[in-house]
Design a protein around this motif. Structure first.
Motif, PDB file in Angstrom:
ATOM      1  N   VAL A 190      -4.891  -6.835   7.795  1.00  0.00           N
ATOM      2  CA  VAL A 190      -6.133  -6.064   7.723  1.00  0.00           C
ATOM      3  C   VAL A 190      -5.814  -4.584   7.511  1.00  0.00           C
ATOM      4  O   VAL A 190      -6.405  -3.918   6.657  1.00  0.00           O
ATOM      5  CB  VAL A 190      -6.966  -6.266   9.006  1.00  0.00           C
ATOM      6  CG1 VAL A 190      -8.119  -5.265   9.054  1.00  0.00           C
ATOM      7  CG2 VAL A 190      -7.504  -7.696   9.064  1.00  0.00           C
ATOM      8  N   VAL A 191      -4.859  -4.063   8.289  1.00  0.00           N
ATOM      9  CA  VAL A 191      -4.455  -2.645   8.152  1.00  0.00           C
ATOM     10  C   VAL A 191      -3.948  -2.375   6.740  1.00  0.00           C
ATOM     11  O   VAL A 191      -4.202  -1.307   6.160  1.00  0.00           O
ATOM     12  CB  VAL A 191      -3.374  -2.296   9.190  1.00  0.00           C
ATOM     13  CG1 VAL A 191      -2.746  -0.931   8.892  1.00  0.00           C
ATOM     14  CG2 VAL A 191      -3.958  -2.319  10.599  1.00  0.00           C
ATOM     15  N   SER A 192      -3.247  -3.361   6.165  1.00  0.00           N
ATOM     16  CA  SER A 192      -2.644  -3.190   4.836  1.00  0.00           C
ATOM     17  C   SER A 192      -3.622  -3.431   3.702  1.00  0.00           C
ATOM     18  O   SER A 192      -3.278  -3.240   2.530  1.00  0.00           O
ATOM     19  CB  SER A 192      -1.450  -4.142   4.680  1.00  0.00           C
ATOM     20  OG  SER A 192      -0.490  -3.905   5.684  1.00  0.00           O
ATOM     21  N   GLY A 193      -4.835  -3.884   4.018  1.00  0.00           N
ATOM     22  CA  GLY A 193      -5.827  -4.143   2.982  1.00  0.00           C
ATOM     23  C   GLY A 193      -5.682  -5.481   2.314  1.00  0.00           C
ATOM     24  O   GLY A 193      -6.340  -5.754   1.301  1.00  0.00           O
ATOM     25  N   ILE A 194      -4.834  -6.353   2.863  1.00  0.00           N
ATOM     26  CA  ILE A 194      -4.626  -7.684   2.281  1.00  0.00           C
ATOM     27  C   ILE A 194      -5.751  -8.628   2.675  1.00  0.00           C
ATOM     28  O   ILE A 194      -6.154  -9.492   1.907  1.00  0.00           O
ATOM     29  CB  ILE A 194      -3.259  -8.246   2.726  1.00  0.00           C
ATOM     30  CG1 ILE A 194      -2.147  -7.364   2.167  1.00  0.00           C
ATOM     31  CG2 ILE A 194      -3.079  -9.693   2.293  1.00  0.00           C
ATOM     32  CD1 ILE A 194      -0.783  -7.689   2.721  1.00  0.00           C
ATOM     33  N   GLU A 195      -6.275  -8.457   3.893  1.00  0.00           N
ATOM     34  CA  GLU A 195      -7.408  -9.244   4.351  1.00  0.00           C
ATOM     35  C   GLU A 195      -8.536  -8.316   4.766  1.00  0.00           C
ATOM     36  O   GLU A 195      -8.300  -7.199   5.229  1.00  0.00           O
ATOM     37  CB  GLU A 195      -7.003 -10.146   5.526  1.00  0.00           C
ATOM     38  CG  GLU A 195      -6.011 -11.226   5.145  1.00  0.00           C
ATOM     39  CD  GLU A 195      -5.995 -12.373   6.148  1.00  0.00           C
ATOM     40  OE1 GLU A 195      -6.905 -12.434   6.994  1.00  0.00           O
ATOM     41  OE2 GLU A 195      -5.068 -13.187   6.061  1.00  0.00           O
ATOM     42  N   ASN A 196      -9.758  -8.802   4.600  1.00  0.00           N
ATOM     43  CA  ASN A 196     -10.937  -8.027   4.969  1.00  0.00           C
ATOM     44  C   ASN A 196     -11.372  -8.359   6.395  1.00  0.00           C
ATOM     45  O   ASN A 196     -11.069  -9.427   6.922  1.00  0.00           O
ATOM     46  CB  ASN A 196     -12.095  -8.325   4.006  1.00  0.00           C
ATOM     47  CG  ASN A 196     -11.798  -7.898   2.584  1.00  0.00           C
ATOM     48  OD1 ASN A 196     -11.217  -6.840   2.367  1.00  0.00           O
ATOM     49  ND2 ASN A 196     -12.184  -8.719   1.619  1.00  0.00           N
ATOM     50  N   VAL A 197     -12.094  -7.441   7.007  1.00  0.00           N
ATOM     51  CA  VAL A 197     -12.647  -7.701   8.335  1.00  0.00           C
ATOM     52  C   VAL A 197     -14.020  -8.349   8.196  1.00  0.00           C
ATOM     53  O   VAL A 197     -14.712  -8.181   7.187  1.00  0.00           O
ATOM     54  CB  VAL A 197     -12.760  -6.403   9.152  1.00  0.00           C
ATOM     55  CG1 VAL A 197     -11.383  -5.868   9.483  1.00  0.00           C
ATOM     56  CG2 VAL A 197     -13.569  -5.352   8.412  1.00  0.00           C
ATOM     57  N   ASP A 198     -14.395  -9.125   9.211  1.00  0.00           N
ATOM     58  CA  ASP A 198     -15.728  -9.726   9.216  1.00  0.00           C
ATOM     59  C   ASP A 198     -16.790  -8.693   9.580  1.00  0.00           C
ATOM     60  O   ASP A 198     -17.931  -8.769   9.136  1.00  0.00           O
ATOM     61  CB  ASP A 198     -15.778 -10.892  10.212  1.00  0.00           C
ATOM     62  CG  ASP A 198     -14.793 -11.995   9.844  1.00  0.00           C
ATOM     63  OD1 ASP A 198     -14.547 -12.189   8.643  1.00  0.00           O
ATOM     64  OD2 ASP A 198     -14.264 -12.652  10.756  1.00  0.00           O
ATOM     65  N   SER A 199     -16.403  -7.737  10.432  1.00  0.00           N
ATOM     66  CA  SER A 199     -17.296  -6.645  10.795  1.00  0.00           C
ATOM     67  C   SER A 199     -16.445  -5.468  11.243  1.00  0.00           C
ATOM     68  O   SER A 199     -15.258  -5.627  11.542  1.00  0.00           O
ATOM     69  CB  SER A 199     -18.249  -7.065  11.922  1.00  0.00           C
ATOM     70  OG  SER A 199     -17.529  -7.391  13.100  1.00  0.00           O
TER      71      SER A 199
ATOM     72  N   ILE B  20       3.001   5.323   5.540  1.00  0.00           N
ATOM     73  CA  ILE B  20       2.890   4.373   6.648  1.00  0.00           C
ATOM     74  C   ILE B  20       3.691   3.114   6.312  1.00  0.00           C
ATOM     75  O   ILE B  20       3.521   2.523   5.242  1.00  0.00           O
ATOM     76  CB  ILE B  20       1.428   3.969   6.916  1.00  0.00           C
ATOM     77  CG1 ILE B  20       0.552   5.192   7.186  1.00  0.00           C
ATOM     78  CG2 ILE B  20       1.349   3.004   8.100  1.00  0.00           C
ATOM     79  CD1 ILE B  20      -0.930   4.866   7.346  1.00  0.00           C
ATOM     80  N   LEU B  21       4.537   2.701   7.240  1.00  0.00           N
ATOM     81  CA  LEU B  21       5.220   1.415   7.149  1.00  0.00           C
ATOM     82  C   LEU B  21       4.513   0.431   8.072  1.00  0.00           C
ATOM     83  O   LEU B  21       4.300   0.722   9.250  1.00  0.00           O
ATOM     84  CB  LEU B  21       6.685   1.540   7.574  1.00  0.00           C
ATOM     85  CG  LEU B  21       7.647   2.222   6.620  1.00  0.00           C
ATOM     86  CD1 LEU B  21       9.030   2.331   7.264  1.00  0.00           C
ATOM     87  CD2 LEU B  21       7.735   1.459   5.305  1.00  0.00           C
ATOM     88  N   VAL B  22       4.164  -0.729   7.534  1.00  0.00           N
ATOM     89  CA  VAL B  22       3.523  -1.789   8.309  1.00  0.00           C
ATOM     90  C   VAL B  22       4.486  -2.978   8.305  1.00  0.00           C
ATOM     91  O   VAL B  22       4.665  -3.633   7.278  1.00  0.00           O
ATOM     92  CB  VAL B  22       2.156  -2.167   7.712  1.00  0.00           C
ATOM     93  CG1 VAL B  22       1.485  -3.254   8.547  1.00  0.00           C
ATOM     94  CG2 VAL B  22       1.257  -0.941   7.629  1.00  0.00           C
TER      95      VAL B  22
END
Length: 211
Positions: free
Chosen positions: A38-47, A133-135
């Motif tokens: 989520v932080v990396s933008g690979i998955e979206n949040v539901d809210s 930023i490194l994740v």
């Protein structure tokens, strides 16, 4: 964030500031790797809201990296890391990092590597990335003691922010803060306060018992 009827992440609230070093811990299945995606933008949040600065550059190290079939180790490490500012030095830096992480010869095909070698190849590429930023998802996996200690020192000196999932309390030595992702609650504390908390002591005890 949920999958089917299972909520993995609920009411997670934290910020990443310049040079923050954040360790993410918690038992398996609580959504730590999902949070990194989520932080990396690979998955979206539901809210909720994920806010990232327009000029912020980020590199994500997955648990199980995948490479182009034709790519060599050197090509995999160099991918997305060469720009006009480093084009004359990056190849030599990449070779030095490959050697430091105990990988085979530079022209070895990356898709023929073992799982541990693939993770170290991806780690080499992430550490060389010119980003803010490194994740990192469990970067100390597949590292021996000396490599893990070297990595911790490297992360301390990294000029940027780091968000890292780990199961190893020793790996928190680099961290300024800890986010503990739990099934019933989430904690975001300074590393010193976390390690003194009941939750932190249980984490360290559980990691010790797993060895």
């Amino acid at each position: 964030k949920s999958y089917t009827d299972k909520i993995l992440l609920d009411s997670v609230d934290f910020s990443i500031n310049d040079n923050d070093k954040i360790g993410i811990v918690g038992v398996n299945g609580t959504g730590k790797s999902t949070l990194l995606k989520v932080v990396s933008g690979i998955e979206n949040v539901d809210s909720g809201i994920i806010s990232v600065g327009n000029n912020v550059k980020l590199r994500y190290l997955p648990q199980n990296p995948v490479f182009d079939e034709a790519a060599t180790i050197l090509e995999a490490v160099l991918k997305d890391n060469v720009d006009k500012g480093n084009e004359w030095t990056m190849e030599s830096e990449a070779k030095a990092m490959i050697n430091r992480l105990g990988l085979p010869s530079y022209d070895t095909k990356a898709d023929t590597l073992s799982g541990g070698q693939k993770k170290r190849t991806a780690l080499a590429g992430a550490l060389l990335a010119p980003v803010d930023i490194l994740v990192l998802d469990e970067p100390t996996n597949h590292l021996d003691g000396a490599m893990a200690e070297w990595l911790e020192q490297y992360l301390v000196k990294f000029r940027g922010a780091i968000v890292m999932v780990t199961h190893d309390p020793k790996a928190l030595s680099f961290a300024s803060h800890v986010l503990h992702v739990g099934r019933s609650q989430n904690l975001f504390l300074s590393t010193a306060d976390y390690l003194k908390s009941d939750t932190g002591r249980l984490f360290c005890k559980g990691a010790k018992n797993d060895r």
